[in-house]
Scaffold this motif. Structure first.
Motif, PDB file in Angstrom:
ATOM      1  N   LEU A  60      -5.128   9.269  -0.859  1.00 35.63           N
ATOM      2  CA  LEU A  60      -5.329   8.239  -1.739  1.00 35.63           C
ATOM      3  C   LEU A  60      -4.462   7.124  -1.512  1.00 35.63           C
ATOM      4  CD1 LEU A  60      -6.396   7.364  -4.645  1.00 35.63           C
ATOM      5  CD2 LEU A  60      -4.755   8.605  -5.481  1.00 35.63           C
ATOM      6  N   TYR A  61      -4.896   5.920  -1.388  1.00 38.09           N
ATOM      7  CA  TYR A  61      -4.079   4.689  -0.974  1.00 38.09           C
ATOM      8  C   TYR A  61      -4.248   3.662  -2.343  1.00 38.09           C
ATOM      9  CZ  TYR A  61      -5.090   5.997   3.398  1.00 38.09           C
ATOM     10  OH  TYR A  61      -5.252   6.687   4.906  1.00 38.09           O
ATOM     11  N   VAL A  62      -2.927   3.392  -2.967  1.00 44.58           N
ATOM     12  CA  VAL A  62      -2.928   2.611  -4.008  1.00 44.58           C
ATOM     13  C   VAL A  62      -2.350   1.319  -3.598  1.00 44.58           C
ATOM     14  CG1 VAL A  62      -1.613   2.425  -6.434  1.00 44.58           C
ATOM     15  CG2 VAL A  62      -2.391   4.465  -5.500  1.00 44.58           C
ATOM     16  N   MET A  63      -3.047   0.080  -4.154  1.00 45.11           N
ATOM     17  CA  MET A  63      -2.816  -1.144  -3.422  1.00 45.11           C
ATOM     18  C   MET A  63      -2.411  -2.141  -4.522  1.00 45.11           C
ATOM     19  SD  MET A  63      -5.092  -1.183  -0.260  1.00 45.11           S
ATOM     20  CE  MET A  63      -4.338  -2.608   0.681  1.00 45.11           C
ATOM     21  N   HIS A  64      -1.245  -3.278  -4.218  1.00 38.90           N
ATOM     22  CA  HIS A  64      -1.259  -4.042  -5.092  1.00 38.90           C
ATOM     23  C   HIS A  64      -1.295  -5.694  -4.230  1.00 38.90           C
ATOM     24  CE1 HIS A  64       1.126  -0.631  -6.764  1.00 38.90           C
ATOM     25  NE2 HIS A  64       0.735  -1.165  -7.768  1.00 38.90           N
ATOM     26  N   ASN A  65      -1.714  -6.370  -5.081  1.00 41.57           N
ATOM     27  CA  ASN A  65      -1.818  -7.885  -4.504  1.00 41.57           C
ATOM     28  C   ASN A  65      -1.403  -8.720  -5.468  1.00 41.57           C
ATOM     29  OD1 ASN A  65      -2.781 -10.344  -3.556  1.00 41.57           O
ATOM     30  ND2 ASN A  65      -4.917  -9.364  -2.660  1.00 41.57           N
ATOM     31  N   CYS A  79       0.758  -1.156  -0.178  1.00 44.33           N
ATOM     32  CA  CYS A  79      -0.042  -0.061  -0.076  1.00 44.33           C
ATOM     33  C   CYS A  79       0.850   1.082  -0.019  1.00 44.33           C
ATOM     34  CB  CYS A  79      -0.922  -0.066   1.315  1.00 44.33           C
ATOM     35  SG  CYS A  79      -1.790   1.448   1.507  1.00 44.33           S
ATOM     36  N   GLU A  80       0.692   2.011  -1.003  1.00 45.98           N
ATOM     37  CA  GLU A  80       1.371   3.222  -1.219  1.00 45.98           C
ATOM     38  C   GLU A  80       0.535   4.398  -0.771  1.00 45.98           C
ATOM     39  OE1 GLU A  80       4.374   4.299  -1.647  1.00 45.98           O
ATOM     40  OE2 GLU A  80       5.585   2.712  -3.230  1.00 45.98           O
ATOM     41  N   THR A  81       0.668   5.500   0.022  1.00 44.96           N
ATOM     42  CA  THR A  81      -0.087   6.582   0.598  1.00 44.96           C
ATOM     43  C   THR A  81       0.212   7.854  -0.495  1.00 44.96           C
ATOM     44  OG1 THR A  81      -0.235   5.710   2.685  1.00 44.96           O
ATOM     45  CG2 THR A  81      -0.952   7.916   2.342  1.00 44.96           C
ATOM     46  N   TYR A  82      -0.894   8.682  -1.036  1.00 43.93           N
ATOM     47  CA  TYR A  82      -0.693   9.866  -1.572  1.00 43.93           C
ATOM     48  C   TYR A  82      -1.603  10.683  -0.921  1.00 43.93           C
ATOM     49  CZ  TYR A  82       1.600   7.094  -5.526  1.00 43.93           C
ATOM     50  OH  TYR A  82       2.426   6.100  -6.054  1.00 43.93           O
ATOM     51  N   HIS A  83      -1.272  12.219  -0.797  1.00 44.99           N
ATOM     52  CA  HIS A  83      -2.015  13.146  -0.371  1.00 44.99           C
ATOM     53  C   HIS A  83      -2.240  14.147  -1.542  1.00 44.99           C
ATOM     54  CE1 HIS A  83       1.574  15.729   0.406  1.00 44.99           C
ATOM     55  NE2 HIS A  83       1.951  14.712   0.940  1.00 44.99           N
ATOM     56  N   ALA A  84      -3.373  14.718  -1.472  1.00 46.82           N
ATOM     57  CA  ALA A  84      -3.651  15.735  -2.689  1.00 46.82           C
ATOM     58  C   ALA A  84      -2.855  17.058  -2.185  1.00 46.82           C
ATOM     59  CB  ALA A  84      -5.310  15.903  -2.539  1.00 46.82           C
TER      60      ALA A  84
END
Length: 228
Positions: free
Chosen positions: A76-81, A59-64
């Motif tokens: 915004l959380y970008v997740m990989h599985n 999980c990577e975290t991004y903020h506007a």
């Protein structure tokens, strides 16, 4: 929560994803993270579970950026599985969510003027997959910036997509190797308008991982991988 799904073609295991529960497992008294994981592996193997490869969830975290209202930036959380290697999941804080092509990460780089990566906030769980009859079990070490944060356990009951039809069976199975640490019904199922009869999907699973990662992110680093 509103979900837009773009890619469905990349589930590694055959068939539809079954009902899945993700939970945190406490570290055994006087043991390290890895020692506790080894104990869980031994219990599963004693049951007859067989190793079935490895897995990861991150999980990577991004903020506007450029928020002129003075309100806290929405995350915004970008997740990989590893179960769905051709896609990723993007979840805005409070919704909506988007299942997109794996190149979404490249898009986030191009959107850096709008979304900034929160450096040092990447959380991931890596470990071993096990098969036992109709169950798929994943035991992972959760780390953030290479520092141990805890242990995750994911249990999927593959034949069923309706949580209310199999939750008691799943609890009974989890008790065989987690003991008193078995979780309650995941809130992602309990809060759905349809109750326990809403079909499970990969978004439900990743939402549970996000809740777990958010909880562990706030905890102190486990010195040397040990702790309670």
């Amino acid at each position: 929560m509103v979900c837009l799904r773009v890619d469905f073609r990349n589930k590694l295991t055959a068939g539809t994803m079954g009902v899945t529960c993700v939970c945190q497992v406490p570290i055994a008294e006087g043991k390290s993270v890895q020692q506790t994981i080894d104990i869980l592996h031994k219990k599963l193997e004693q049951l007859g579970a067989v190793k079935h490869g490895s897995f990861y969830v991150d999980c990577e975290t991004y903020h506007a950026t450029g928020n002129a209202s003075g309100q806290p930036s929405k995350l915004l959380y970008v997740m990989h599985n590893s179960e769905t290697p051709l896609s990723c999941l993007a979840l805005f804080e409070g919704g909506p969510c988007l299942t997109a092509d794996g190149n979404f990460d490249v898009l986030m780089i191009k959107l850096k003027s709008h979304f900034q990566n929160a450096k040092g906030h990447k959380v991931e769980s890596r470990g071993t997959r096990y098969r036992y009859c109709d169950f798929l079990i994943k035991v992972g070490a959760v780390t953030m910036s290479s520092s141990a944060r805890g242990i995750s356990v994911e249990v999927e009951y593959c034949p069923c997509v309706i949580p209310g039809d199999c939750w008691n069976l799943m609890k009974e199975f989890m008790q065989t190797f987690l003991g008193p640490s078995i979780p309650e019904l995941p809130s992602v199922f309990a809060t759905k308008p349809e109750g326990l009869y809403a079909p499970a999907d990969c978004v439900d699973t990743m939402t549970q991982y996000l809740e777990l990662f958010s909880k562990l992110r706030k905890q102190q680093v486990i010195p040397g991988g040990t702790g309670r």
